[in-house]
Structure formats: structure tokens, C-alpha cells
Write an enzyme that holds these catalytic residues in place. Structure first.
Site, short mmCIF file in Angstrom:
data_model
loop_
_atom_site.label_atom_id
_atom_site.label_comp_id
_atom_site.label_asym_id
_atom_site.label_seq_id
_atom_site.Cartn_x
_atom_site.Cartn_y
_atom_site.Cartn_z
N SER A 197 13.30 4.43 14.07
CA SER A 197 12.15 4.05 14.89
C SER A 197 12.65 3.54 16.22
CB SER A 197 11.33 2.99 14.15
OG SER A 197 10.81 3.56 12.97
N LEU A 198 12.72 4.41 17.21
CA LEU A 198 13.35 4.04 18.48
C LEU A 198 12.31 3.40 19.43
CD1 LEU A 198 16.28 4.26 19.48
CD2 LEU A 198 15.54 6.17 20.91
N HIS A 199 11.29 4.13 19.73
CA HIS A 199 10.15 3.64 20.52
C HIS A 199 10.45 3.33 21.99
CE1 HIS A 199 8.10 3.75 16.78
NE2 HIS A 199 8.62 2.64 16.30
N CYS B 46 6.86 -7.62 6.12
CA CYS B 46 8.09 -7.21 6.81
C CYS B 46 8.53 -8.36 7.71
CB CYS B 46 7.83 -5.95 7.66
SG CYS B 46 9.31 -5.30 8.47
N GLU C 31 0.82 -1.21 0.00
CA GLU C 31 0.00 0.00 0.00
C GLU C 31 0.86 1.26 0.00
OE1 GLU C 31 -2.08 -1.38 3.40
OE2 GLU C 31 -0.93 -0.12 4.73
N CYS D 158 0.06 2.70 8.61
CA CYS D 158 0.55 1.65 9.50
C CYS D 158 0.28 0.24 8.98
CB CYS D 158 -0.01 1.82 10.90
SG CYS D 158 0.62 3.31 11.67
N CYS E 40 3.02 -3.31 15.23
CA CYS E 40 2.88 -2.91 13.83
C CYS E 40 2.14 -3.98 13.04
CB CYS E 40 4.27 -2.68 13.22
SG CYS E 40 4.25 -2.41 11.44
N GLU F 111 10.75 -2.88 5.77
CA GLU F 111 11.94 -2.25 6.34
C GLU F 111 12.85 -1.87 5.17
OE1 GLU F 111 13.32 -0.95 8.99
OE2 GLU F 111 15.19 -0.77 7.87
N CYS G 241 7.90 -6.26 14.72
CA CYS G 241 7.57 -5.35 15.82
C CYS G 241 6.12 -5.62 16.24
CB CYS G 241 7.76 -3.90 15.39
SG CYS G 241 9.45 -3.55 14.84
N CYS H 245 3.71 8.29 1.01
CA CYS H 245 4.26 7.29 1.92
C CYS H 245 4.26 5.96 1.16
CB CYS H 245 3.38 7.22 3.16
SG CYS H 245 3.85 5.93 4.32
N1 SAH Z 1 10.35 -0.39 8.94
C1 SAH Z 1 10.44 1.04 8.96
C2 SAH Z 1 9.24 1.72 8.32
C3 SAH Z 1 7.98 1.27 8.96
S1 SAH Z 1 6.58 2.20 9.30
C4 SAH Z 1 10.58 1.51 10.38
O1 SAH Z 1 10.34 0.72 11.30
O2 SAH Z 1 10.97 2.64 10.60
C5 SAH Z 1 6.95 3.81 9.77
C6 SAH Z 1 6.75 4.13 11.24
O3 SAH Z 1 5.44 3.77 11.73
C7 SAH Z 1 7.75 3.41 12.14
O4 SAH Z 1 8.29 4.33 13.04
C8 SAH Z 1 6.89 2.40 12.84
O5 SAH Z 1 7.46 1.99 14.04
C9 SAH Z 1 5.59 3.16 13.00
N2 SAH Z 1 4.44 2.32 13.30
C10 SAH Z 1 4.20 1.05 12.92
N3 SAH Z 1 3.04 0.60 13.42
C11 SAH Z 1 2.51 1.61 14.14
C12 SAH Z 1 1.31 1.75 14.91
N4 SAH Z 1 0.44 0.76 15.00
N5 SAH Z 1 1.09 2.95 15.50
C13 SAH Z 1 1.98 3.95 15.40
N6 SAH Z 1 3.12 3.87 14.69
C14 SAH Z 1 3.39 2.71 14.07
#
Ligand code: SAH
Length: 394
Positions: A262-264, A150, A130, A381, A157, A206, A154, A143
Site C-alpha cells: 500500500s504505497l499511496h 489496526c 469483517e 475498507c 482508512c 495489518e 493511516c 477479503c
Molecule cells: N493493512 C493492509 C491491508 C489493509 S486494507 C494494507 O494497508 O495494505 C487494503 C487496502 O485498502 C490498502 O491498500 C489500504 O490502504 C486501502 N484502503 C484503506 N482505506 C481505504 C479507503 N478509505 N479508500 C480506498 N482504499 C482504502
């Protein structure tokens, strides 16, 4: 670059954990020995010089490669009948050889009065990916997906839940942007005719696990017409979970694209669970690679942080993150969690979010809270492919 590089194991993607990590990093979940399908060759897979060679191989004058490229990258068309500068007899052989249709729109959803549009694409081999177009007063951001599925798993996600199907080819990635550009140029997005100004690799996949195809896609998107599409490198963002060797490799490409990490979580204990690849590359290594990237490119790194209620939104974690980032060329992009179907997690309470922002700012760290555009169409997402309730447009 040949599209085969999209299916061969990527040198970075495969330079992955030696140990028995419970991750699907090794590649697609399919029967061993059955290689991933290879998308047909498309001019966007190739530098212009190689397009010329293909055209010459068809017995045509090499400058036809530039003509075809201008149609695709400048006018966003792959239709032979729209190529009036090409002799009628050569249109079909040339478009068949270099402009196969790679993506078919399976479903389109829109919201925000038509200025956010999400497309679910079916690839030639049936994979679903998408892309999302978001029009703002001052810019249009596409985007895009870099992989079907993937392998990084995570848990918050949607894409991570389904595993990896395959890498996208360069042309499959670029094609998502060209499709958006076509809609905009034709005035089909409210706000009048327009152009794609920004591209973010924040769709499915990714990007740095599909390194060669993604870097070639960045070059195609940013090289001037007819080599590519002519979008500014500074307006392209590559978002990664933190594949450290690939970040270092990207820093050496002499591109000025923005890196998003994407640290989180600021601590390894929590990040090991939210971003499982953290078991291989720890917070300190990921941020070290990010600072090297910032030094090499002069670009501020974007630190992505999905705020998850009572999981990673505590005030002490804001302070820990603030002290990791203070004085660095970085800003934090907080993303209110978009809960995936069936998820036990949800977005932070407004008070916790406000306090998180306040504490980061107290450390002198710039913070933005991502707008939640497209949420009602499961935007950004990876949820459309998984969502049974998505309603098709007419
Ligand atoms: N693989 C890459 C790109 C993925 S999506 C990455 O991890 O950076 C882009 C961003 O959306 C990432 O920061 C990911 O962690 C975030 N993301 C994924 N699922 C999400 C969700 N359910 N709610 C909020 N952010 C989300």
C-alpha cells in the site's frame, strides 16, 4: 502453531520503531498488564500432526483428526450431527476440543444482486471483524481481516481510526474463508454452487503485524485437504503498509503468494502523513523489499494507490511513481478513495484519474483501476463496524 501466538507480541510486529513514533504499533490500546483474550483452540490453529496429538490425548484413534479436518476443510462443517463417519459418542468430545465456534455473524449485507456479501463477525470476546465475499464470472474472492482494528493509523482508512483491539488467531482468519466456502458450496450465492478461488488479506488489520498467525493461515488455506483447504498459493494476496523486515521474512517462507504494497504516495513527504509507518520505513526501503520479494518468488508485486483528490493524484506524482516502478516486476492498482465518515478527503476527479493512468502507462507500468464493488455496503475498507447506518438483511 498454537493460538497463543496470536496474542503474544509478534516478533515482527514488535520489532518496531525504537523511537517515539506517534503510532499504536506497540500493541492494543488497553490497560497495561491486561493481556489480550485468547481465542479457544481450534483445529485450524494446528498442523495436522498436532491435531492428531490432541485427538490421541482424548483417548481417540489419531485418524479421527483427519476425519474432523475433512469435515471442516473439505465440507465446511463443524456440526457433530453432520459427521456420520464418526461414532456418535465421540462426535461431541471431538468437536468441543477441536471445532469451537469462533465467529458469530452479527450482521450480513449484500449488493450486486447478492454476489457481493459482507459479514460483520463477533469474536468470542466481543471484538468485531469483517469479511467480504465477491463473486465474479471467473472467480470468487474472499477479503479477510487479520486483526480486530489496526494500529497503523493511516488517516484515510476507517480501521486505522479505531486503533488495534487484538490480533486474530489463525483459526479466526481461516474461519472467515471457510464460512464463505460454506455459503458457496450450499448454492447460497447467486450463480450456482461454487468455491472460493482467491483470498486477499485486505480486510481489517495489518497482516504482517500479525505475522505468525497470518503465515499459518496462508498455510492452512493452501495446504491440501485434510491438512488445509487446498486453495492455490498463487491466488492468495497479502497486503501490507510496508513493514520491511516482515516483507523480507515473508520472502524467505517459500510461499508463492502475491504481495501487495500500500504505497499511496511516491514521495516520503506525503507518505509520512498518509501511511505514518513510513516515518520508520521509507518509500525506497519499502520498494527495495518489494523487489526482493518479487525476485525471491517470481511474483509481480501489486502497488496499491488510493487516489485522493488533490492530495496524491497530481500528474507529477504519477510521473514520479512511474519512474520508481518502470522496468520492475510490478503493477499499480489504483483505488478510488472510499471516503470514511466525516473525512475531508474524497476520490479524484475522473480527468485526474485518467491522466494518472495515462502517465503510468507512458512509463510502461501496467495499471488497473480497482472496481468499487461493495461500496454501497462499505465494502473492503473497514467501515461496517464503524457505520451506524448499515442496514441489516433479514
Ligand atoms: N493493512 C493492509 C491491508 C489493509 S486494507 C494494507 O494497508 O495494505 C487494503 C487496502 O485498502 C490498502 O491498500 C489500504 O490502504 C486501502 N484502503 C484503506 N482505506 C481505504 C479507503 N478509505 N479508500 C480506498 N482504499 C482504502
Amino acid at each position: 502453531m498454537s493460538p497463543s501466538s496470536s496474542t503474544a507480541p509478534d516478533p515482527v510486529g514488535s520489532a518496531q520503531p525504537p523511537g517515539p513514533l506517534p503510532l499504536a504499533l506497540a500493541g492494543p490500546r488497553r490497560a497495561p498488564g491486561r493481556g489480550a483474550a485468547k481465542p479457544p483452540r481450534h483445529l485450524a490453529d494446528l498442523p495436522l500432526a498436532e491435531r492428531r496429538a490432541v485427538v490421541a490425548g482424548l483417548g481417540q484413534p489419531p485418524f479421527r483428526a483427519s476425519q474432523l479436518s475433512r469435515h471442516f476443510f473439505g465440507r465446511y462443517t463443524d456440526q457433530p450431527e453432520e459427521m456420520s463417519d464418526l461414532p456418535r459418542a465421540s462426535r461431541d468430545p471431538l468437536t468441543q476440543a477441536l471445532l469451537p465456534r469462533l465467529l458469530t455473524a452479527e450482521r450480513e449485507l449484500s449488493c450486486d444482486a447478492g454476489t457481493t456479501r459482507k459479514t460483520l463477525w463477533r469474536t468470542f470476546d466481543g471484538a468485531l471483524v469483517e469479511s467480504v465475499l465477491m463473486r465474479y464470472p471467473d472467480r470468487v474472492t474472499m477479503c479477510v481481516s487479520s486483526q480486530a482494528g489496526c494500529g497503523l493509523a493511516c488517516p484515510f482508512c476507517a480501521t486505522g481510526q479505531a486503533g488495534l483491539t487484538r490480533n486474530l488467531s489463525t483459526a479466526e482468519i481461516v474461519g472467515q474463508v471457510v464460512a464463505g466456502a460454506r455459503l458457496l458450496a450450499a448454492g447460497q450465492v447467486p450463480g450456482g454452487p461454487g468455491r472460493v478461488s482467491n483470498v486477499v488479506f485486505m480486510g481489517m488489520g495489518e497482516p504482517l503485524a500479525n505475522y505468525a498467525s497470518v503465515v499459518a493461515a496462508v498455510r492452512r488455506l493452501t495446504d491440501p485437504v485434510p491438512e488445509g483447504m487446498g486453495i492455490s498459493q498463487r491466488s492468495v494476496t497479502v497486503s501490507t503498509v510496508g513493514l520491511v523486515p516482515a516483507i523480507a521474512r515473508l520472502a524467505a517462507e517459500h510461499l508463492s503468494v502475491r504481495l501487495a504494497v500500500s504505497l499511496h504516495a511516491p514521495d516520503d513527504e506525503l507518505r509520512d502523513t498518509l501511511v505514518p509507518v513510513n516515518r520508520r520505513w521509507k518509500v525506497a526501503e519499502v520498494l527495495g523489499a518489494a523487489w526482493d520479494y518479487a525476485a525471491a518468488t517470481g511474483r509481480r508485486v501489486s502497488v496499491e494507490y488510493a487516489l485522493i483528490r488533490d492530495i496524491n493524484d497530481q500528474a507529477w506524482r504519477a510521473d514520479r511513481l512511474g519512474s520508481l516502478l518502470a522496468g520492475r516486476l510490478a503493477h499499480v492498482n489504483l483505488i478510488p478513495l472510499n471516503p470514511t465518515p466525516g473525512s475531508k478527503w474524497t476520490a479524484s476527479r475522473p480527468a485526474a484519474q485518467r491522466e494518472f493512468v495515462r502517465r503510468l502507462e507512458a512509463h510502461g507500468v501496467p495499471v488497473t483501476v480497482r472496481d468499487t464493488r461493495g461500496r454501497e455496503i462499505d465494502g473492503a475498507c473497514g467501515q461496517l463496524a464503524a457505520s451506524a447506518s448499515a442496514r441489516p438483511l433479514s
